[in-house]
Design an enzyme around this catalytic site. Sequence first.
Site, PDB file in Angstrom:
ATOM      1  N   GLY A  68      32.349  36.580  39.622  1.00 37.30           N
ATOM      2  CA  GLY A  68      32.248  37.875  39.221  1.00 37.30           C
ATOM      3  C   GLY A  68      33.525  39.004  39.718  1.00 37.30           C
ATOM      4  CB  VAL A  75      33.505  44.309  40.399  1.00 33.44           C
ATOM      5  CG1 VAL A  75      32.219  43.743  40.165  1.00 33.44           C
ATOM      6  CG2 VAL A  75      34.133  44.515  41.621  1.00 33.44           C
ATOM      7  CB  CYS A  76      32.142  40.821  35.973  1.00 30.06           C
ATOM      8  SG  CYS A  76      31.042  40.686  34.369  1.00 30.06           S
ATOM      9  CD  GLN A  77      29.216  47.791  39.447  1.00 33.33           C
ATOM     10  OE1 GLN A  77      30.355  48.087  39.526  1.00 33.33           O
ATOM     11  NE2 GLN A  77      28.391  47.891  40.186  1.00 33.33           N
TER      12      GLN A  77
END
Length: 143
Positions: A68, A75-77
């Site tokens: 992620g 960041v994959c958020q």
Amino acid sequence: QELEEARRWGGARELRPLDGNVLRWGGLLLPNTPPYNAGAFRFELTFSPHHPLSPPRARLCTSIYHPGVDAEGHVCQPLTSTQHWVPSTRATQVLQDLLLLLDSPDPQRVLRQDLAQELRDQPELFHRHAEEHTRCHAEPRPE
């Protein structure tokens, strides 16, 4: 006020404005679970001048072997995406979500397909690689 609230939360240390800019924070995240809990990970949280109407952006400054997080630390958020952002979301919630991402790599929250596939197909190998990477790149955890 949000900075003081975030400082009271136990998942980050050394939380402070960077270069005296209250719209840019830095600190250390302390993951709770293997393979990342052997180290601490430096991060930056950058707020828009339009905060809280626009979401902040988190970036890891410490290299991490994680599906992620990409090589530049993005960041994959989903929490901070424009389609999911809610202005009442607190900075502490963003940091808690970031720590949850580190503690629980999710093949659905992916920026590195190769690592997501390794996690799905060979979880033991993924954890070995992530532990080694953490030993080599993460900062020592503060006392």
